[in-house]
Design a protein around this motif. Structure first.
Motif, PDB file in Angstrom:
ATOM      1  N   ASN A 275       0.815  -1.213   0.000  1.00 28.84           N
ATOM      2  CA  ASN A 275       0.000   0.000   0.000  1.00 28.84           C
ATOM      3  C   ASN A 275       0.850   1.265   0.000  1.00 28.84           C
ATOM      4  N   ASN A 276       2.087   1.160   0.452  1.00 24.79           N
ATOM      5  CA  ASN A 276       2.988   2.311   0.428  1.00 24.79           C
ATOM      6  C   ASN A 276       3.643   2.506  -0.930  1.00 24.79           C
ATOM      7  N   GLY A 277       3.282   1.663  -1.893  1.00 29.08           N
ATOM      8  CA  GLY A 277       3.760   1.862  -3.258  1.00 29.08           C
ATOM      9  C   GLY A 277       4.994   1.075  -3.633  1.00 29.08           C
ATOM     10  N   PHE A 278       5.386   0.110  -2.821  1.00 32.09           N
ATOM     11  CA  PHE A 278       6.582  -0.667  -3.127  1.00 32.09           C
ATOM     12  C   PHE A 278       6.225  -1.915  -3.933  1.00 32.09           C
ATOM     13  N   ASP A 279       7.144  -2.307  -4.795  1.00 31.31           N
ATOM     14  CA  ASP A 279       6.929  -3.472  -5.652  1.00 31.31           C
ATOM     15  C   ASP A 279       7.284  -4.755  -4.909  1.00 31.31           C
ATOM     16  N   GLY A 280       6.538  -5.830  -5.206  1.00 30.73           N
ATOM     17  CA  GLY A 280       6.788  -7.094  -4.531  1.00 30.73           C
ATOM     18  C   GLY A 280       8.152  -7.667  -4.836  1.00 30.73           C
ATOM     19  N   ASN A 281       8.643  -7.460  -6.062  1.00 28.35           N
ATOM     20  CA  ASN A 281       9.961  -7.975  -6.414  1.00 28.35           C
ATOM     21  C   ASN A 281      11.060  -7.262  -5.644  1.00 28.35           C
ATOM     22  N   LEU A 329      19.260 -19.758   6.400  1.00 30.01           N
ATOM     23  CA  LEU A 329      19.595 -20.422   5.141  1.00 30.01           C
ATOM     24  C   LEU A 329      18.350 -20.909   4.412  1.00 30.01           C
ATOM     25  N   THR A 330      17.394 -21.474   5.155  1.00 29.34           N
ATOM     26  CA  THR A 330      16.159 -21.944   4.516  1.00 29.34           C
ATOM     27  C   THR A 330      15.348 -20.778   3.957  1.00 29.34           C
ATOM     28  N   ALA A 331      15.258 -19.685   4.722  1.00 30.55           N
ATOM     29  CA  ALA A 331      14.523 -18.511   4.247  1.00 30.55           C
ATOM     30  C   ALA A 331      15.203 -17.884   3.038  1.00 30.55           C
ATOM     31  N   LEU A 332      16.523 -17.882   3.019  1.00 30.12           N
ATOM     32  CA  LEU A 332      17.246 -17.359   1.848  1.00 30.12           C
ATOM     33  C   LEU A 332      16.925 -18.175   0.603  1.00 30.12           C
ATOM     34  N   ASN A 333      16.857 -19.476   0.752  1.00 31.91           N
ATOM     35  CA  ASN A 333      16.522 -20.339  -0.386  1.00 31.91           C
ATOM     36  C   ASN A 333      15.109 -20.067  -0.883  1.00 31.91           C
ATOM     37  N   LEU A 334      14.165 -19.899   0.043  1.00 31.73           N
ATOM     38  CA  LEU A 334      12.782 -19.601  -0.357  1.00 31.73           C
ATOM     39  C   LEU A 334      12.692 -18.237  -1.042  1.00 31.73           C
ATOM     40  N   ALA A 335      13.420 -17.244  -0.522  1.00 40.33           N
ATOM     41  CA  ALA A 335      13.398 -15.913  -1.140  1.00 40.33           C
ATOM     42  C   ALA A 335      14.001 -15.958  -2.546  1.00 40.33           C
ATOM     43  N   ASN A 336      15.051 -16.743  -2.720  1.00 44.81           N
ATOM     44  CA  ASN A 336      15.671 -16.864  -4.033  1.00 44.81           C
ATOM     45  C   ASN A 336      14.721 -17.539  -5.023  1.00 44.81           C
ATOM     46  N   GLN A 337      14.032 -18.594  -4.596  1.00 47.90           N
ATOM     47  CA  GLN A 337      13.074 -19.258  -5.485  1.00 47.90           C
ATOM     48  C   GLN A 337      11.925 -18.330  -5.848  1.00 47.90           C
ATOM     49  N   CYS A 338      11.474 -17.539  -4.894  1.00 52.82           N
ATOM     50  CA  CYS A 338      10.389 -16.585  -5.167  1.00 52.82           C
ATOM     51  C   CYS A 338      10.838 -15.543  -6.179  1.00 52.82           C
ATOM     52  N   ASP A 339      12.065 -15.077  -6.053  1.00 48.89           N
ATOM     53  CA  ASP A 339      12.578 -14.078  -6.996  1.00 48.89           C
ATOM     54  C   ASP A 339      12.669 -14.654  -8.406  1.00 48.89           C
ATOM     55  N   LEU A 340      13.071 -15.923  -8.525  1.00 53.56           N
ATOM     56  CA  LEU A 340      13.183 -16.546  -9.847  1.00 53.56           C
ATOM     57  C   LEU A 340      11.816 -16.749 -10.496  1.00 53.56           C
ATOM     58  N   ASN A 341      10.799 -17.054  -9.683  1.00 56.35           N
ATOM     59  CA  ASN A 341       9.465 -17.345 -10.229  1.00 56.35           C
ATOM     60  C   ASN A 341       8.581 -16.110 -10.319  1.00 56.35           C
ATOM     61  N   TYR A 342       9.030 -14.977  -9.797  1.00 50.97           N
ATOM     62  CA  TYR A 342       8.151 -13.811  -9.677  1.00 50.97           C
ATOM     63  C   TYR A 342       7.723 -13.275 -11.045  1.00 50.97           C
ATOM     64  N   LYS A 343       8.671 -13.086 -11.945  1.00 49.88           N
ATOM     65  CA  LYS A 343       8.353 -12.433 -13.222  1.00 49.88           C
ATOM     66  C   LYS A 343       7.487 -13.314 -14.112  1.00 49.88           C
ATOM     67  N   VAL A 352       4.760 -14.088  -3.499  1.00 49.98           N
ATOM     68  CA  VAL A 352       5.461 -13.558  -2.325  1.00 49.98           C
ATOM     69  C   VAL A 352       4.789 -14.035  -1.041  1.00 49.98           C
ATOM     70  N   GLU A 353       3.452 -14.033  -1.018  1.00 52.20           N
ATOM     71  CA  GLU A 353       2.748 -14.452   0.191  1.00 52.20           C
ATOM     72  C   GLU A 353       3.010 -15.933   0.504  1.00 52.20           C
ATOM     73  N   MET A 354       3.052 -16.769  -0.531  1.00 52.48           N
ATOM     74  CA  MET A 354       3.354 -18.178  -0.296  1.00 52.48           C
ATOM     75  C   MET A 354       4.756 -18.352   0.275  1.00 52.48           C
TER      76      MET A 354
END
Length: 602
Positions: A275-281, A329-343, A352-354
Motif C-alpha cells: 500500500n505504500n507503493g513498493f513493488d513485490g519484487n 539459510l532456509t529462508a534465503l533459499n525460499l526468497a531466491n526461489q520466489c525471486d526466480l518465479n516472480y516475473k 510472495v505471500e506463499m
C-alpha cells in the motif's frame, strides 16, 4: 540571485589528494610523475561517476605544472595551472568521442598533434567515451597512438572497455577504476555537509551511499535533491521517503514475525508495504539482502562486510544472535526461489505471500526434524497408546485401514510405511474400522533416499499395493529377495504395456527394443544405441523403479545403461553381384543386355 552550482561540480577534486576512493590509481600516477616515467597513452576505464575524467584532468594539469609540491601535486598558482583552471590553456585538448566519432574528427585531432607546445612541456589530449569511436576512426588513430611525438600524451576514458579494439588496448597503460566504497562516499558527503552547514544523520548518508552503487556523482546528485527537499535538514526518514526505499525497520519487524511463526502479522505487514507503493519484487530482494546481512553478522570476522551505519550494524548483530542459522539459510533459499518465479507468475502477490507463509513454518519444521525418532513398532506401550486414538483424530483414513496421525512437515520428503509389527494381530482383508496400523518411522537419511524414488503420496500408495493389487504389502529398504531373469522380463513387459496404453510412444519403443539383462542380483543392465535413448531412460528411471521394486520384492535393485554401437559389416561386391542388384531394381536391364549382346565385366 547567486547562480547555484551542483555539488558534483562545486566539489570536484582538483588534486590527487582529494580524489575519493581511488588511491591505487592516484598513487601510481604520482610515482610516474616523480620518476619521469609517463606513458605515451593511458586508458582509464570503470563505471560511471568514479573519477575517470577528473583524474585525467588532474594528471594533465600536474604534468605541466612548473612548481610541483613535495607530494607531486600541482601548485595551482603557476602560469600553467592558472591557464588550465580558467580554460585558456593551449596544451590541453578534450574531445567528446560520443559526438565526434567520425574519421574526420580523428584526422583533425592528428593534425593538431603535429604542432608542438608553445609553452610547457607536454600537450595532453583527453578523449572521453572513447568506445563510441567508429571502427574506421579507431584505425585512423592507431598509428598516431603507437608512435606519437615525445610531447604528446593521450588519455582515453571509457565506461565500456570491452568495446575497444584490442589493438588500441595494447598501446595503452590501462587503469581500472573501482566502485567507491560506501564508507568513503558517506564520509565525503559528511565533509560537504559540514562546509555547507547542513544538518545530517549518519544513517541517512549511508542510505544515499548504498543507493549510489559506487558512483560518487550519483551520490552527490541525490544529496543535493534531498537537501532541497528537507531545507538543509537531512534525516534518515527524509532519505527513505525521497528515494522510495524500504525502511530497515520493516525487515527487522518481518524477521521477528517469521521466527515467531506469526502468519497473520506477516501478511498484514506485507500488505502495508504494498500500500505504500513498493513493488513485490523489490521487497523480496530486500528481504534476501536482509537475511544475507543477518548471516554475515553471525560471525565477528565477517561483520565488516555489512555496508551499513554503526547504528544499523548493532541491530543486525543483535537480531542475528536471536535467529538460528538453519532458519536464515532456509529462508534465503525460499526468497531466491520466489525471486526466480516472480516475473513468470500471473499472480505475483500470491508468489510472495506463499514464500512468506513457508518462512513462517520453518521453525516448526526444524523443531520437528530435530526430535529423536522412536521405534514405536517394537514398543508395546507405544502401540497401546497409539491404538487408543480415535479414528476421527487420524490425519487420513484408508478404506481398509487407518494410519495413525502424524504431522507431515513442510517440504520434507514423504515417508514410506515400514513393516507392521508381527506381534500385533491385524486381519489381512477387512479389519474393523477402529483398528490402527502402527508404522515404523524411518530415519531422515532414509527419507531423503526414498524421496528420490517416491515423489508423491500416490507413489507411496502404489508401492503399498501388491503385484496383484488385492493385498497391501509394505516394503522397506531392507527387503532384498532374489529374482530371476524371467520375473524381470514379466514385469518389464507389463510396464511396457502400461506406457503403450498411455500413448508414450518414445518410452514404449525404447523398452520394447532394449531387453534388460540381470547381470547381478541387484543390477539390471539396459543396452542403448545412443545418448538420446539413455537420457530418455534416465527420465523414466524413478517411475520404473517404483514399479519394479515392490513387485520383485527387492528394494536394492538399480538400473544402469550402456551405449552399444551396432557393427556395420562392410564387404566388397563383385561386378556380377552389383549387376544382379540392379536387375532386381529394374528387370528391363537384363532385356537390354541381351538385345545388345553385352557382357558383365568380371
Amino acid at each position: 540571485m547567486e547562480n547555484f552550482i551542483v555539488s558534483a561540480r562545486k566539489y570536484r577534486p582538483a588534486t590527487f589528494e582529494t580524489v575519493v576512493g581511488q588511491q591505487h590509481i592516484t598513487g601510481t600516477l604520482k610515482n610516474a610523475i616523480k620518476n619521469n616515467q609517463l606513458a605515451q597513452a593511458f586508458l582509464f576505464c570503470g563505471p560511471r561517476g568514479v573519477g575517470k575524467t577528473t583524474c585525467a584532468r588532474i594528471l594533465a594539469k600536474t604534468i605541466n605544472c612548473t612548481s610541483l609540491t613535495a607530494e607531486q601535486e600541482a601548485c595551482g598558482t603557476c602560469e600553467s595551472c592558472v591557464s588550465f583552471q580558467t580554460g585558456h590553456s593551449f596544451n590541453f585538448h578534450e574531445l567528446d568521442a560520443a559526438s565526434n566519432n567520425s574519421v574526420d574528427d580523428i584526422r583533425s585531432l592528428i593534425e593538431q598533434v603535429r604542432i608542438p607546445p608553445q609553452a610547457g612541456k607536454y600537450k595532453i589530449y583527453i578523449i572521453d567515451e572513447v568506445h563510441m569511436l567508429s571502427a574506421n576512426a579507431f584505425n585512423a588513430f592507431l598509428k598516431t597512438l603507437e608512435e606519437p611525438p615525445s610531447y604528446a600524451i593521450f588519455i582515453l576514458a571509457t565506461t565500456e572497455k570491452h568495446k575497444i579494439l584490442p589493438t588500441i588496448l595494447s598501446r595503452c597503460q590501462i587503469f581500472d577504476f573501482n566502485r567507491i566504497q560506501v564508507e568513503d562516499i558517506s564520509g565525503h558527503l559528511n565533509k560537504i555537509a559540514q562546509r555547507e552547514n547542513i544538518a545530517v544523520e549518519a544513517d541517512g548518508l549511508h542510505i544515499i551511499a548504498q543507493k549510489a552503487d559506487g558512483g560518487l556523482r550519483d551520490a552527490l546528485s541525490m544529496f543535493d535533491q534531498i537537501v532541497s527537499y528537507t531545507n538543509k535538514n537531512l534525516t534518515y526518514k527524509s532519505v527513505i521517503d525521497n528515494l522510495n526505499i524500504l525502511d530497515y525497520d520493516y525487515y527487522f519487524k518481518l524477521t521477528q514475525h517469521l521466527t515467531a511463526t506469526d502468519v497473520s502479522h506477516t501478511l498484514i505487514l506485507f500488505d502495508e508495504i504494498l500500500n505504500n507503493g513498493f513493488d513485490g519484487n523489490n521487497f523480496i530482494n530486500g528481504l534476501a539482502s536482509h537475511l544475507r546481512n543477518l548471516l554475515v553478522a553471525k560471525d565477528p570476522q565477517t561483520t565488516k562486510l555489512l555496508e551499513v551505519s554503526e547504528n544499523i550494524k548493532q541491530k543486525y548483530i543483535s537480531q542475528s544472535q536471536q535467529t538460528p542459522v538453519s532458519f536464515i539459510l532456509t529462508a534465503l533459499n525460499l526468497a531466491n526461489q520466489c525471486d526466480l518465479n516472480y516475473k513468470n507468475s500471473k499472480n505475483q502477490r500470491l508468489q510472495v505471500e506463499m514464500a512468506l507463509i513457508k518462512m513462517c513454518h520453518i521453525p516448526s519444521v526444524l523443531q520437528l526434524a530435530s526430535q529423536p525418532l522412536t521405534n514405536t513398532a517394537t514398543d508395546p506401550d507405544q502401540i497401546k497408546k497409539k491404538t487408543s486414538i480415535s479414528t476421527e483424530q487420524s490425519s487420513f483414513t484408508a478404506p481398509a485401514t487407518s494410519v495413525a496421525e502424524s504431522p507431515v512437515p513442510v517440504n520434507l520428503p514423504p515417508v514410506i510405511p515400514a513393516e507392521v509389527n508381527p506381534t500385533v494381530n491385524i486381519p489381512k482383508k477387512t479389519p474393523p474400522p477402529s483398528s490402527k496400523i502402527v508404522l515404523n518411522p524411518i530415519s531422515l537419511a532414509q527419507q531423503s533416499k526414498v524421496a528420490m524414488l517416491v515423489p508423491s503420496l500416490n507413489g507411496i500408495q502404489n508401492n503399498a499395493e501388491g503385484a496383484d493389487g488385492d493385498e497391501p504389502k509394505y516394503i522397506t529398504g531392507s527387503d532384498k529377495e532374489i529374482f530371476t531373469q524371467d520375473q524381470l522380463l514379466l514385469y518389464w513387459n507389463q510396464y511396457t504395456s502400461m506406457v503403450k496404453e498411455a500413448n508414450r510412444i518414445n518410452v514404449y519403443t525404447l523398452m520394447s527394443t532394449s531387453v534388460p539383462i540381470l547381470e547381478k542380483p541387484d543390477e539390471i543392465l539396459v543396452q542403448v544405441e545412443h545418448k538420446l535413448q539413455e537420457d530418455l531412460l534416465q527420465e523414466e528411471m524413478i517411475d520404473l523403479l517404483n514399479f519394479l521394486r515392490p513387485r520383485l520384492k527387492n528394494f536394492s535393485i538399480y538400473i544402469k545403461t550402456k551405449q552399444v554401437v551396432k557393427e556395420v559389416v562392410n564387404r566388397l561386391y563383385t561386378s556380377t553381384e552389383k549387376y544382379q542388384y540392379l536387375v532386381e531394381k529394374n528387370p528391363k536391364l537384363e532385356e537390354m543386355r541381351r538385345r545388345f549382346n553385352l557382357d558383365v565385366n568380371p
